[in-house]
Motif scaffolding. Structure first.
Motif, PDB file in Angstrom:
ATOM      1  N   THR A  48      11.232  65.724 -17.894  1.00 40.27           N
ATOM      2  CA  THR A  48      11.757  64.359 -16.373  1.00 40.27           C
ATOM      3  C   THR A  48      11.594  64.554 -14.919  1.00 40.27           C
ATOM      4  O   THR A  48      11.802  64.145 -14.441  1.00 40.27           O
ATOM      5  CB  THR A  48      13.562  64.786 -16.947  1.00 40.27           C
ATOM      6  N   THR A  49      10.241  66.637 -15.285  1.00 38.38           N
ATOM      7  CA  THR A  49      10.380  66.653 -13.543  1.00 38.38           C
ATOM      8  C   THR A  49       8.923  65.592 -12.466  1.00 38.38           C
ATOM      9  O   THR A  49       8.904  65.158 -13.699  1.00 38.38           O
ATOM     10  CB  THR A  49      10.046  67.990 -13.665  1.00 38.38           C
ATOM     11  N   VAL A  50       9.285  65.858 -11.384  1.00 41.55           N
ATOM     12  CA  VAL A  50       8.923  65.163 -10.822  1.00 41.55           C
ATOM     13  C   VAL A  50       8.027  65.938  -9.926  1.00 41.55           C
ATOM     14  O   VAL A  50       7.970  65.610  -8.687  1.00 41.55           O
ATOM     15  CB  VAL A  50       9.419  63.836  -9.891  1.00 41.55           C
ATOM     16  N   ASP A  51       8.222  67.889  -9.699  1.00 41.71           N
ATOM     17  CA  ASP A  51       7.704  67.630  -9.364  1.00 41.71           C
ATOM     18  C   ASP A  51       6.166  68.084  -8.933  1.00 41.71           C
ATOM     19  O   ASP A  51       6.147  68.514 -10.290  1.00 41.71           O
ATOM     20  CB  ASP A  51       8.547  69.631  -9.592  1.00 41.71           C
ATOM     21  N   HIS A  52       5.019  67.853  -7.906  1.00 42.19           N
ATOM     22  CA  HIS A  52       4.238  68.624  -8.383  1.00 42.19           C
ATOM     23  C   HIS A  52       3.802  69.636  -8.768  1.00 42.19           C
ATOM     24  O   HIS A  52       2.700  69.903  -9.879  1.00 42.19           O
ATOM     25  CB  HIS A  52       3.204  68.201  -6.995  1.00 42.19           C
ATOM     26  N   LYS A  53       4.337  70.315  -8.409  1.00 41.99           N
ATOM     27  CA  LYS A  53       3.964  71.614  -9.305  1.00 41.99           C
ATOM     28  C   LYS A  53       4.181  72.125 -10.869  1.00 41.99           C
ATOM     29  O   LYS A  53       3.013  72.816 -11.568  1.00 41.99           O
ATOM     30  CB  LYS A  53       4.603  73.508  -8.629  1.00 41.99           C
ATOM     31  N   LYS A  54       5.220  72.255 -11.237  1.00 45.04           N
ATOM     32  CA  LYS A  54       5.556  71.573 -13.056  1.00 45.04           C
ATOM     33  C   LYS A  54       5.089  70.788 -14.047  1.00 45.04           C
ATOM     34  O   LYS A  54       4.259  71.349 -14.934  1.00 45.04           O
ATOM     35  CB  LYS A  54       6.780  71.908 -12.890  1.00 45.04           C
ATOM     36  N   ILE A  55       4.355  69.787 -12.861  1.00 50.10           N
ATOM     37  CA  ILE A  55       2.903  68.793 -13.617  1.00 50.10           C
ATOM     38  C   ILE A  55       1.884  69.041 -13.883  1.00 50.10           C
ATOM     39  O   ILE A  55       1.069  68.961 -14.094  1.00 50.10           O
ATOM     40  CB  ILE A  55       3.055  67.704 -13.039  1.00 50.10           C
ATOM     41  N   ALA A  56       1.540  69.358 -12.760  1.00 43.31           N
ATOM     42  CA  ALA A  56       0.292  70.538 -12.696  1.00 43.31           C
ATOM     43  C   ALA A  56       0.242  71.608 -13.669  1.00 43.31           C
ATOM     44  O   ALA A  56      -0.857  71.705 -14.536  1.00 43.31           O
ATOM     45  CB  ALA A  56       0.020  71.381 -11.187  1.00 43.31           C
ATOM     46  N   ILE A  57       0.898  72.306 -14.047  1.00 36.33           N
ATOM     47  CA  ILE A  57       0.878  73.689 -14.831  1.00 36.33           C
ATOM     48  C   ILE A  57       0.950  72.263 -16.566  1.00 36.33           C
ATOM     49  O   ILE A  57       0.405  73.155 -17.598  1.00 36.33           O
ATOM     50  CB  ILE A  57       2.509  73.814 -15.277  1.00 36.33           C
ATOM     51  N   MET A  58       1.911  71.214 -16.343  1.00 39.38           N
ATOM     52  CA  MET A  58       1.969  70.030 -17.396  1.00 39.38           C
ATOM     53  C   MET A  58      -0.087  70.116 -17.934  1.00 39.38           C
ATOM     54  O   MET A  58      -0.328  69.885 -18.964  1.00 39.38           O
ATOM     55  CB  MET A  58       2.525  68.924 -18.098  1.00 39.38           C
ATOM     56  N   ARG A  70       7.607  60.036  -9.007  1.00 42.23           N
ATOM     57  CA  ARG A  70       7.342  59.221  -9.700  1.00 42.23           C
ATOM     58  C   ARG A  70       6.235  59.251 -10.673  1.00 42.23           C
ATOM     59  O   ARG A  70       6.277  59.062 -11.407  1.00 42.23           O
ATOM     60  CB  ARG A  70       8.811  58.785  -9.786  1.00 42.23           C
ATOM     61  N   LEU A  71       5.822  58.035  -9.623  1.00 41.26           N
ATOM     62  CA  LEU A  71       4.403  57.689 -10.142  1.00 41.26           C
ATOM     63  C   LEU A  71       3.139  58.587 -11.025  1.00 41.26           C
ATOM     64  O   LEU A  71       2.898  58.714 -11.699  1.00 41.26           O
ATOM     65  CB  LEU A  71       3.680  56.759  -8.956  1.00 41.26           C
ATOM     66  N   ASN A  72       3.664  60.062 -10.125  1.00 42.48           N
ATOM     67  CA  ASN A  72       2.739  61.261  -9.726  1.00 42.48           C
ATOM     68  C   ASN A  72       3.111  61.717 -12.138  1.00 42.48           C
ATOM     69  O   ASN A  72       2.138  62.133 -12.654  1.00 42.48           O
ATOM     70  CB  ASN A  72       3.185  62.522  -9.075  1.00 42.48           C
ATOM     71  N   ALA A  73       4.428  61.576 -11.925  1.00 40.04           N
ATOM     72  CA  ALA A  73       4.927  61.703 -12.849  1.00 40.04           C
ATOM     73  C   ALA A  73       4.345  61.127 -14.645  1.00 40.04           C
ATOM     74  O   ALA A  73       3.823  61.423 -15.565  1.00 40.04           O
ATOM     75  CB  ALA A  73       6.497  62.073 -13.690  1.00 40.04           C
ATOM     76  N   LEU A  74       4.604  59.707 -14.117  1.00 38.93           N
ATOM     77  CA  LEU A  74       3.915  58.971 -14.750  1.00 38.93           C
ATOM     78  C   LEU A  74       2.974  59.031 -15.241  1.00 38.93           C
ATOM     79  O   LEU A  74       2.082  58.396 -16.600  1.00 38.93           O
ATOM     80  CB  LEU A  74       4.774  57.084 -14.305  1.00 38.93           C
ATOM     81  N   HIS A  95      14.612  66.382   2.295  1.00 42.83           N
ATOM     82  CA  HIS A  95      14.744  65.392   0.965  1.00 42.83           C
ATOM     83  C   HIS A  95      14.126  65.750   0.623  1.00 42.83           C
ATOM     84  O   HIS A  95      12.847  65.911   0.240  1.00 42.83           O
ATOM     85  CB  HIS A  95      14.344  63.910   2.204  1.00 42.83           C
ATOM     86  N   MET A  96      15.111  65.437  -1.308  1.00 42.84           N
ATOM     87  CA  MET A  96      13.829  66.218  -2.667  1.00 42.84           C
ATOM     88  C   MET A  96      14.260  64.567  -3.515  1.00 42.84           C
ATOM     89  O   MET A  96      15.227  64.446  -3.277  1.00 42.84           O
ATOM     90  CB  MET A  96      14.257  66.647  -2.909  1.00 42.84           C
ATOM     91  N   PRO A  97      12.891  64.232  -4.620  1.00 39.88           N
ATOM     92  CA  PRO A  97      12.979  63.904  -5.346  1.00 39.88           C
ATOM     93  C   PRO A  97      13.768  63.569  -6.227  1.00 39.88           C
ATOM     94  O   PRO A  97      14.372  65.351  -6.629  1.00 39.88           O
ATOM     95  CB  PRO A  97      12.124  62.991  -5.302  1.00 39.88           C
ATOM     96  N   ASN A  98      14.929  62.894  -7.089  1.00 39.81           N
ATOM     97  CA  ASN A  98      15.579  63.234  -8.516  1.00 39.81           C
ATOM     98  C   ASN A  98      14.315  63.485 -10.048  1.00 39.81           C
ATOM     99  O   ASN A  98      13.648  62.239  -9.477  1.00 39.81           O
ATOM    100  CB  ASN A  98      16.483  62.082  -9.056  1.00 39.81           C
ATOM    101  N   ASN A  99      14.548  64.253 -10.595  1.00 43.91           N
ATOM    102  CA  ASN A  99      13.946  64.314 -11.625  1.00 43.91           C
ATOM    103  C   ASN A  99      14.379  62.921 -12.673  1.00 43.91           C
ATOM    104  O   ASN A  99      15.211  61.637 -12.300  1.00 43.91           O
ATOM    105  CB  ASN A  99      14.554  64.671 -12.384  1.00 43.91           C
ATOM    106  N   SER A 100      13.934  61.840 -13.371  1.00 40.18           N
ATOM    107  CA  SER A 100      13.569  60.662 -13.840  1.00 40.18           C
ATOM    108  C   SER A 100      13.219  61.287 -15.136  1.00 40.18           C
ATOM    109  O   SER A 100      11.892  61.376 -15.463  1.00 40.18           O
ATOM    110  CB  SER A 100      12.800  60.101 -12.901  1.00 40.18           C
ATOM    111  N   GLY A 101      14.075  60.651 -16.664  1.00 37.83           N
ATOM    112  CA  GLY A 101      13.369  61.209 -17.798  1.00 37.83           C
ATOM    113  C   GLY A 101      12.476  59.152 -17.632  1.00 37.83           C
ATOM    114  O   GLY A 101      11.655  59.203 -18.524  1.00 37.83           O
ATOM    115  N   ASP A 119      18.454  54.605  -6.566  1.00 38.31           N
ATOM    116  CA  ASP A 119      17.932  56.196  -6.472  1.00 38.31           C
ATOM    117  C   ASP A 119      17.511  56.649  -5.188  1.00 38.31           C
ATOM    118  O   ASP A 119      16.297  56.352  -4.724  1.00 38.31           O
ATOM    119  CB  ASP A 119      17.672  56.979  -8.140  1.00 38.31           C
ATOM    120  N   HIS A 120      18.171  57.600  -4.505  1.00 39.09           N
ATOM    121  CA  HIS A 120      17.477  57.670  -2.751  1.00 39.09           C
ATOM    122  C   HIS A 120      17.179  59.372  -3.197  1.00 39.09           C
ATOM    123  O   HIS A 120      16.790  59.950  -2.104  1.00 39.09           O
ATOM    124  CB  HIS A 120      18.143  57.368  -1.647  1.00 39.09           C
ATOM    125  N   GLY A 121      17.301  59.643  -4.277  1.00 39.42           N
ATOM    126  CA  GLY A 121      16.717  61.290  -4.318  1.00 39.42           C
ATOM    127  C   GLY A 121      18.102  62.127  -3.553  1.00 39.42           C
ATOM    128  O   GLY A 121      19.228  61.424  -3.834  1.00 39.42           O
TER     129      GLY A 121
END
Lengths: 648, 289
Positions: free
Chosen positions: A49-59, A136-140, A578-584, A627-629
Motif C-alpha cells: 500500500t506504500t506511496v513512498d517513492h523510495k519504497k516504490i523504487a526498491i520494488m 498514489r499515481l506513482n504506486a499505480l 504534509h505527507m500522503p496517506n498509504n493506499s491499497g 483523503d487529504h493526507g
C-alpha cells in the motif's frame, strides 16, 4: 483454435513442466513463509500500500533484477542452441518463443523498471522534494508495470508465449500465422505496463517542473534529473503511439478488424511504422537516464564538476528531438526508395554528433580531476570504450545502402547489444553499486564489485564481437539453427562462451549482495562517496519526508558547494510536513487489471466485463474519496532528526 | 589501468585482421551492387575505427595521468565549466564526418536503388520472386518458366527482381550480389541486382516468418548467357506445366525441395497492384507496363 486448446500447455517439454512445478513451489513457499513469520500485515502496510517513492523504487529494482535473470536464462538457452550447428536442444517453435520473450522481458520488463527505480529514488531527492507530484499515481504506475510483467511471465506456462519476435510484425503476428494466445499476451502485457509508464511520464514531468527546491532553476538541475526530464518527455510523446498500435493489433486479433491484415485493405507496413515511431524513441528513454547516472558517477569519482554542463543538456534535448525523426531506419529495406532512405540515413547518422559530445564531455570531466576507481567508476570507464564500438557501428548501420546488407543480420544484433548492455545495463549496475547505500543503508563490497565489472564487460565483448563477423558472413538473426557448411559455428561458440561469462558475472553480483548483506557495516555515513548533488544531503536511512527542511539551491552542485564553499542549504526553521496517506487502491486496481488482461487474452468476455466494471468502480471510489493526507508535527521531526544525527 | 587499452586495441586489431583474411560473404562481392555496399562498409569501418581509437587513447591518457594515487593529497581539482574551442572541435569534427558519410550514403542509395550502371546497355532480366511459408517461387515471365527454391541467372546482365509475399513479410537476400529488400503481401518491391561472374551463391529470406524461417533458403546459380538459354530450352522440353491446383498446393505451409515448371503463376494469380507510396522509380515502371 478451440477454446480449451488455447489453455493447453504449449510445449510438452520437461523444461516447461519443471517451470510449472517451480512456480507452484515458490508460490506455496512464499505463502507459507509469510504466514509462518506473520509478515502479511507488514507486507500490506509497508509495501503493497506504500506511496513512498523510495519504497516504490526498491520494488521496481527487485522486479528489474528478477526479470534480468529471467531474460538472461532465455539468452543462455538461445546461445546454447546456436553453439552447435544442427543442434536439437530447442525446436524452432520453442526458440521463437524464447527470443521473442527475451527481447520483451529485457527491454520492457528489465531495462524500463531499472531506470524507473533510479528515477523514483533520485528525482525527488535531487530536486529537494518530499515526494513525486502524484504519489498514489506513482504506486499505480508500479502495479500496472508489475501486472504487465506477470502477464507475460505466466504466458509460457498457460497458453504459450508470444512467438512473432519482440517487434511482432503483422501479418505474422495476426491470427492467420500466430494461432496461439501468445500474441494476445504480448498485446495486453505491453498495453497495461505501457499505461503505467505513460502515467509515470506525466507524473515525473510535473514533479520536475513544479517541485524543485527554491533557487533550483532548470539549468541548475543535476544531470540525472535533466536526463529523467527528457526521457519522460519522450515517454509522453511516444507511448500513446504504442497504445494505439496495440489497440489496433488487439482489434485485429480479437475482433477480426483489418488494420494490419493482408486482405480487405489492411496495411502490414502500418504496424512497422507505428511500432518504430514508439520503438526508436524507446531506446532513448532507456539510454538518457543511463547517461544521467554516468554523469553523476564520473563527476563524483573525478572529484570535479561535470565538464560542459550546458552542452550535456543541449545534447540530450537534441537527441530527444532526433529520436522521433529516425524510425524509418528500422525498415530501410521496405522499399520506400532512395530519397526517403537518404533523409532517414542522414537524420540517423546525425544522432552520433550529440552522443559524441557526451562521450567527449565525460572524457574531459576526467581531465585535471583526481580519479579514484571504485566499482561504479570502473563500470563507467569500461562503458566508454565498449559503448563507443556499439555507437560507431550504429553510424555504419545508418548508411542505408550498406544497411541493405546488415539488415536483419547478427551484425545488427551485435550493434544493439553493444549499445544497450554497456549503455543501459552497465549504467544500472554502476548506479546499483553507487546508490546501494541510499536504497538499503549499507555498501556493497567494492572488491567483488570490481571483479564483477571486469567479468561482465569482457564477457560482453566476447559474446557480441563475433556477431559482427557472422552477420557480415550472412547469418540472419532469429535463425534457430544452421548447417555446418555455413561456417558460423566458431562465431556462435565464442558467443556462447561470452554468454556463460555474462551469466557468471551476474551470479557474482548476487553473491556480492548476499555477502554484503551479511558482512557489511551498517552504521555508514550519509555521504560515503564524497558526492556532489542533493540526494547525498539527506540522512541514511532516508527519513520518510526526505528533507526536514527544504534545501535552498544556488548552483548546479548545491551539496558540494555546501561542503566546500560555505553554501548554506537549510535556511528555514522546522515546520510541520504534509505527507500522503498509504493506499491499497493502486494494488487492488493492479490486481483487477491482471484479471482484465488475462480474461482478454483468452476472450473470456464475462470476466472482462466484470473487471472493467471493477476498474471504473475503483476510479469512481477514488474521485469521491476525501483523503487529504496527514501532517508530521515539528516535535516528531526534531526527534527523527536527532536520532539520525546521533547515528552518524 | 594500462591493461584495458591494450586489450581493446587487440580486439580492434583482430577485427581488422579477420575482416582482411576471411572472405566474409558480404565483403566478398560478386556483383556491382554488392560491390558498392562492400566499399561503403570498408570505408565506414576505417573511419569508425579511427574514432574508436581516438576515444581509447584519450580515455587511457586521462585515467593514467589524473588518477588519484599519482597526485598530492592536497590537490583540489579545478572547477571547469567548458571551453568553446574544445566544444567546437568535439562538435565540428563529427559534423564533418557525418556530412561526408551522408554524401557517400546518398550516392550509394541511388546506385543500389537503380539498375547497375555497369550493365546499362543490357536489357534487364525480370524475375518475380514471391514467398509463401517457407519457400521461394521464382517466375520468369519472359522465359515462361517458374522455379521453386532455386534461381538460375545469367551473369553480366542486370536482374530486376519483383518481390512480394503470400503471407508474412519476408526479405529477399543474396549477400554476394547485393543487399536485401522486403517482400510483402500488399505491394511489389523492385530490387536491382547483377552478378559479375558465374558461380554458386547463397540466397535466403532474412526476415523472420515463423517456424520454418531457418530453412527458408534458396540456391543461386549464375551462368553465362548461352548456358542460361540452354537451361531455358531444357526446362521447356522436360518440365511439367504449372497448374493452378499445383500452385495452390505449393502455397500450403511447409518445406519443399527444388522444382521446375513451365508457365508461371502470374497468369492466373497476378501480383498485388498496390503501391503504398513506393519509390518514384517504381511508379515509373508501373506506368510503362
Amino acid at each position: 483454435m478451440e477454446f480449451f486448446e488455447r489453455f493447453a500447455v504449449p510445449h510438452p517439454s520437461p523444461a516447461i513442466y519443471a517451470s510449472m512445478v517451480a512456480i507452484v513451489l515458490v508460490t506455496v513457499g512464499i505463502i507459507v513463509g509469510l504466514t509462518y513469520f506473520k509478515l502479511w500485515g507488514y507486507l500490506w502496510r509497508e509495501w503493497l500500500t506504500t506511496v513512498d517513492h523510495k519504497k516504490i523504487a526498491i520494488m521496481y529494482l527487485i522486479s528489474a533484477i528478477a526479470m534480468l535473470f529471467r531474460g538472461g536464462v532465455d539468452a543462455i538457452m538461445m546461445r546454447a542452441q546456436l553453439a552447435q550447428p544442427e543442434n536439437t536442444l530447442l525446436d524452432a517453435q520453442h526458440y521463437n518463443e524464447i527470443f521473442t520473450t527475451h527481447g520483451l522481458v529485457m527491454i520492457i520488463f528489465m531495462a524500463m523498471p531499472f531506470i524507473m527505480a533510479f528515477m523514483n529514488l533520485l528525482v525527488p531527492l535531487q530536486i529537494g522534494a518530499r515526494d513525486v507530484a502524484f504519489p498514489r499515481l506513482n504506486a499505480l504506475s508500479f502495479w500496472l508495470f508489475f501486472v504487465g510483467a506477470m502477464l507475460l511471465n505466466i504466458s509460457f506456462v498457460i497458453g504459450g508465449s508470444p512467438d512473432a519476435g519482440w517487434t511482432s510484425y503483422f501479418p505474422l503476428a495476426g491470427n492467420e500465422f500466430s494461432e496461439s494466445v501468445g500474441t494476445n499476451y504480448y498485446m495486453f502485457a505491453l498495453q497495461i505496463s505501457g499505461l503505467g509508464t505513460l502515467i509515470t511520464g506525466i507524473n515525473f514531468i510535473t514533479t520536475i517542473l513544479l517541485f524543485r527546491a527554491p533557487g533550483m532553476t532548470l539549468m541548475k538541475m543535476p544531470m540525472f534529473t535533466w536526463s529523467a526530464l527528457t526521457a519522460n518527455v519522450i515517454i509522453v510523446f511516444a507511448f500513446p503511439v504504442l497504445t494505439i498500435a496495440l489497440l489496433m493489433g488487439t482489434m485485429d486479433r480479437l475482433f477480426m478488424t483489418n488494420f494490419f491484415t493482408t486482405t480487405n485493405g489492411g496495411m502490414d507496413m502500418l504496424w512497422a511504422n507505428f511500432f518504430w515511431v514508439w520503438g526508436h524513441p524507446e531506446v532513448y528513454i532507456l539510454i538518457l537516464p543511463a547517461f544521467g547516472i554516468y554523469s553523476e558517477i564520473i563527476a563524483t569519482f573525478s572529484q570535479r564538476n561535470l565538464y560542459g554542463h550546458k552542452s550535456m543538456v543541449a545534447s540530450m534535448v537534441i537527441i530527444s528531438l532526433l529520436s522521433f525523426l529516425v524510425w524509418t531506419h528500422h525498415f530501410f529495406t521496405m522499399g520506400q526508395g532512395a530519397l526517403t532512405n537518404s533523409i532517414f540515413s542522414i537524420t540517423t547518422m546525425a544522432i552520433a554528433v550529440p552522443t559524441g559530445v557526451k562521450i567527449f564531455n565525460w572524457l574531459f570531466t576526467l581531465w585535471k580531476g583526481k580519479i579514484t576507481i571504485s566499482t561504479p567508476m570502473l563500470y563507467t570507464l569500461l562503458f566508454i570504450p565498449i559503448f563507443t564500438i556499439g555507437g560507431v557501428t550504429g553510424v555504419m548501420l545508418g548508411m542505408s545502402a550498406a544497411d541493405y546488407q546488415y539488415h536483419n543480420t547478427m551484425f545488427l544484433v551485435a550493434h544493439f547489444h553493444m549499445v544497450i548492455i554497456p549503455g543501459v545495463v552497465f549504467a544500472m549496475l554502476a548506479g546499483l553499486h553507487y546508490y546501494w547505500p541510499k536504497f538499503f543503508n549499507f555498501m556493497l563490497n567494492d572488491k567483488l564489485g570490481k571483479i564483477e565489472a571486469w567479468v561482465i564487460s569482457m564477457s560482453t565483448l566476447l559474446a557480441f564481437m563475433p556477431m559482427f563477423f557472422s552477420g557480415l558472413d550472412g547469418q540472419a538473426r532469429r535463425m534457430y539453427t544452421y548447417s555446418e557448411s555455413t561456417g558460423f559455428t566458431i562465431y556462435n561458440m565464442i558467443s556462447f562462451v561470452g554468454a556463460i561469462g555474462l551469466a557468471s558475472g551476474f551470479v557474482l553480483l548476487v553473491y556480492n549482495v548476499y555477502h554484503s548483506t551479511r558482512y557489511a557495516t551498517r552504521n555508514i555515513p550519509s555521504d560515503p562517496w564524497n558526492a556532489r548533488s542533493l540526494e547525498w544531503a539527506t540522512h541514511t536511512p532516508i527519513p520518510e519526508y526526505n528533507f526536514a527542511i527544504v534545501p535552498t539551491v544556488d548552483s548546479t552542485e548545491a551539496f558540494w558547494d555546501a561542503k566546500e564553499n560555505g553554501h548554506v542549504l537549510y535556511r528555514e526553521p522546522y515546520t510541520k510536513i504534509h505527507m500522503p496517506n498509504n493506499s491499497g487502491m493502486p494494488f487492488i486496481l493492479g490486481c483487477i487489471f491482471f484479471v482484465w488482461g488475462f480474461s482478454f487474452v483468452f476472450a473470456l468476455w464475462i470476466p472482462v466485463l466484470i473487471s472493467t466494471i471493477g476498474i471504473f468502480a475503483c476510479l469512481i471510489h477514488r474521485s469521491l474519496e476525501k483523503d487529504h493526507g496527514r501532517y508530521i508535527e515539528v516535535e516528531e521531526i526534531k526527534k527523527i532528526e536527532q536520532a539520525a544525527g546521533a547515528r552518524r | 589501468m594500462l591493461k584495458k587499452p591494450i586489450l581493446f586495441a587487440s580486439f580492434l586489431m583482430s577485427f581488422i585482421m579477420l575482416a582482411g583474411c576471411e572472405p566474409l560473404l558480404v565483403l566478398d562481392p560478386k556483383g556491382p551492387q554488392a560491390q558498392t555496399q562492400a566499399k561503403d562498409i570498408i570505408l565506414s569501418i576505417g573511419i569508425m575505427s579511427a574514432i574508436v581509437f581516438i576515444v581509447f587513447i584519450i580515455l587511457a591518457y586521462m585515467v593514467y595521468k589524473y588518477r588519484a594515487s599519482k597526485q598530492p593529497a592536497d590537490y583540489k581539482p579545478p572547477h571547469i565549466e567548458g571551453n568553446l574551442l574544445v566544444e567546437l572541435i568535439c562538435v565540428g569534427i563529427p559534423v564533418l564526418i557525418v556530412i561526408y558519410l551522408s554524401f557517400v550514403s546518398v550516392d550509394s542509395n541511388n546506385k543500389v536503388e537503380n539498375p547497375p550502371e555497369e550493365y546499362a546497355n543490357e536489357e534487364p532480366l525480370v524475375i518475380y520472386a514471391s514467398t509463401s511459408n517457407w519457400k521461394w517461387h521464382f517466375s520468369y515471365p519472359e522465359q515462361n518458366i517458374e522455379t521453386v527454391n532455386y534461381l538460375y541467372i545469367p551473369a553480366e546482365r542486370p536482374l530486376e527482381f519483383k518481390l512480394y509475399s503470400y503471407g508474412p513479410i519476408t526479405s529477399f537476400w543474396i549477400p554476394q550480389l547485393g543487399g536485401q529488400k522486403y517482400a510483402m503481401a500488399d505491394m511489389v518491391n523492385t530490387l536491382h541486382l547483377a552478378a559479375s561472374q558465374p558461380g554458386e551463391y547463397m540466397g535466403r529470406n532474412a526476415n523472420f516468418n515463423g517456424k520454418g524461417f531457418a530453412e527458408n533458403t534458396f540456391d543461386v546459380t549464375a551462368v553465362s548467357q548461352e548456358e542460361f538459354d540452354e537451361w531455358v530450352n531444357e526446362v521447356h522440353s522436360n518440365a511439367e506445366p504449372l497448374t493452378e491446383v499445383k500452385f495452390e498446393e505449393l502455397l500450403e505451409p511447409g518445406h519443399v525441395g527444388r522444382s521446375t515448371f513451365t508457365g508461371t503463376h502470374l497468369t492466373f494469380l497476378p501480383p498485388p497492384e498496390h503501391n503504398h507510396g513506393g519509390s518514384e522509380e517504381q511508379n515509373e515502371h508501373e506506368t510503362h507496363e
